[in-house]
Design a protein around this motif. Structure first.
Motif, short mmCIF file in Angstrom:
data_model
loop_
_atom_site.label_atom_id
_atom_site.label_comp_id
_atom_site.label_asym_id
_atom_site.label_seq_id
_atom_site.Cartn_x
_atom_site.Cartn_y
_atom_site.Cartn_z
N UNK A 92 42.69 15.44 45.52
CA UNK A 92 43.67 15.82 44.80
C UNK A 92 45.25 15.48 44.93
N UNK A 93 45.78 14.44 46.27
CA UNK A 93 47.11 14.16 46.23
C UNK A 93 47.39 12.87 45.95
N UNK A 116 42.05 18.00 51.01
CA UNK A 116 40.58 17.78 51.26
C UNK A 116 39.49 18.03 49.59
N UNK A 117 39.63 18.59 48.48
CA UNK A 117 38.73 18.94 47.16
C UNK A 117 38.55 17.69 46.41
N UNK A 118 38.24 17.77 46.27
CA UNK A 118 37.49 15.84 45.19
C UNK A 118 37.58 16.56 43.33
N UNK A 119 38.53 15.99 42.82
CA UNK A 119 38.74 15.78 41.92
C UNK A 119 37.43 14.80 40.99
N UNK A 120 37.41 15.39 39.69
CA UNK A 120 36.42 14.84 39.34
C UNK A 120 37.19 14.25 37.90
N UNK A 121 36.49 12.92 37.53
CA UNK A 121 37.59 12.09 36.32
C UNK A 121 36.75 11.71 35.53
N UNK A 130 36.99 21.72 40.92
CA UNK A 130 37.07 22.99 40.74
C UNK A 130 36.94 23.36 42.55
N UNK A 131 38.64 24.28 43.17
CA UNK A 131 38.74 24.93 44.65
C UNK A 131 38.51 25.44 44.37
N UNK A 132 37.19 25.74 45.41
CA UNK A 132 37.05 27.44 45.63
C UNK A 132 37.69 28.13 46.69
N UNK A 133 37.59 29.45 47.07
CA UNK A 133 38.48 30.45 47.85
C UNK A 133 38.07 31.52 47.69
#
Length: 424
Positions: A92-93, A116-121, A130-133
């Motif tokens: 995400x950066x 650390x979260x991936x983006x799906x493009x 899809x950020x969990x929390x």
């Protein structure tokens, strides 16, 4: 997109994927610049579990993730030129993302997501995030119909930096996604709704989504440990009037019941939020029963004074009238008068009272009572001693307190059953 070179189609290779990253995310891509004049962000909340719904602190803790989608025209490529690769993944950066916060969070206001979260493009330029929390949010608790209550709690997602002029938040669906929801032992997932709102701050408007979730309490535990004991103890309060006065235990018995009710009221109060906005119906019910127990102590003390009066013929005038007008009708179903004694046959135990010396005066008085024209007797004419009147009063208050307890209990359950409706 002139940086993209045409190539033959084929299966996925790391070379093709690397070429896509190099072409799209090179020096020409600025992740601080939004992708379009007005960016539409679609958000779906997937609820995984309800960790806690704390009534006392008025907080809700849930686990899940946000599915966030938007279009970025800068991230478009031709599949056939890169081995038919349809998706790539990046951190995400590396690309632009919206700054989203949980507006009603009680554990910090940090933006959603981390590096650390991936983006799906997708090759069409669609970005999925899809950020969990673990979301701990404020919840306005309404305990009016506790323990048969519904609670509606919200998770408010707001755009932090971008106003509605450049960014809008849109709901993907009208409800929260609960397909993967794990059941909770205390609460049942009842319903949900998603609302699009606008937050105004310092003259600026920010887009906001409200994920409203309604939970229904499972009442089994509270029925067993709170409701049933309260009703049973309220009935025990009334039994103090049937306890024989000669036993010497009337005051100690009703005091014990009063203390038990006070303990139950304390237990219910400890589980309630410290607020005056909502008052629990069951708390009002326990307060009424507690007041009746206190009133029962007051009545018992006065009745004991009457029972132990040294002059047994000294019955107040008003109590003599009350005895003939009310007490005899409640305690007796027939009266037998003889020349030398008066005998009262009672409904429950057929208790016999003492003989009345003056038969003629007793006969005249009873005939007047039967004709519904009660006569106020003189001290010489009143046939009952203080002890007997005290017994009549005990039965009277036993019936009265039972009626009041029954009405209060029925009203309690009617209010809970009829008035308690889910918020949405």
């Amino acid at each position: 997109m002139g940086l993209l070179k045409e190539g033959s189609s084929g299966a996925f290779t790391t070379t093709h994927a690397t070429n896509i990253h190099n072409a799209l995310l090179g020096s020409s891509y600025n992740n601080h610049v939004r992708p379009s004049d007005v960016t539409n962000i679609s958000i779906e909340f997937v609820l995984f579990s309800l960790n806690d719904l704390d009534i006392k602190s008025q907080t809700m803790s849930t686990s899940g993730w946000m599915t966030v989608r938007w279009e970025d025209p800068r991230l478009v490529w031709t599949k056939s030129s890169y081995g038919d690769i349809e998706y790539i993944y990046t951190k995400q950066n590396k690309i632009w993302r919206p700054e989203l916060i949980i507006d009603n969070s009680v554990e910090g206001m940090d933006p959603i997501g981390n590096d650390d979260i991936f983006f799906k493009v997708k090759n069409t330029g669609e970005v999925r995030w899809d950020p969990p929390g673990l979301y701990v949010t404020h919840c306005d608790i309404d305990v009016t119909y506790y323990p048969f209550d519904y609670q509606m709690c919200k998770i408010e997602v707001t755009s932090f930096a971008f106003t509605t002029e450049v960014l809008t938040l849109n709901k993907t669906r009208d409800t929260v996604n609960s397909e993967d929801f794990n059941e909770n032992g205390e609460w049942i997932f009842y319903s949900s709704r998603v609302e699009e709102r606008v937050l105004e701050e310092n003259g600026e408007k920010f887009s906001k989504l409200e994920f409203q979730i309604v939970f229904q309490r499972r009442p089994g535990y509270y029925l067993t440990n709170i409701v049933y004991p309260v009703i049973l103890i309220s009935l025990l309060t009334n039994l103090s009037f049937l306890l024989p006065t000669d036993s010497g235990e009337k005051i100690s018995y009703i005091l014990t019941v009063l203390l038990a009710l006070a303990v139950l009221l304390t237990l219910v109060g400890d589980s309630m939020p410290s607020t005056s906005k909502h008052t629990a119906v069951i708390g009002i019910y326990i307060s009424i029963i507690l007041m009746m127990a206190a009133l029962g102590i007051f009545i018992t003390v006065l009745n004991l004074r009457l029972y132990l009066n040294t002059d047994q013929t000294d019955v107040p005038k008003w109590l003599q009238c009350f005895t003939f007008t009310v007490l005899l009708k409640i305690n007796c179903k027939s009266k037998k008068v003889e020349d030398t004694k008066l005998q009262l046959v009672c409904e429950d135990d057929e208790m016999e009272l003492q003989e009345i010396n003056d038969g003629r005066k007793s006969l005249k008085r009873m005939m007047n009572h039967r004709s519904n024209t009660p006569v106020v007797p003189t001290e010489d004419e009143f046939p009952f001693e203080c002890k007997e009147v005290s017994v009549f009063l005990d039965y009277f208050f036993f019936y009265l307190f039972n009626i009041v307890t029954f009405i209060a209990t029925v009203v309690l359950f009617i209010i809970i059953a009829v008035c308690d409706v889910p918020p949405i």
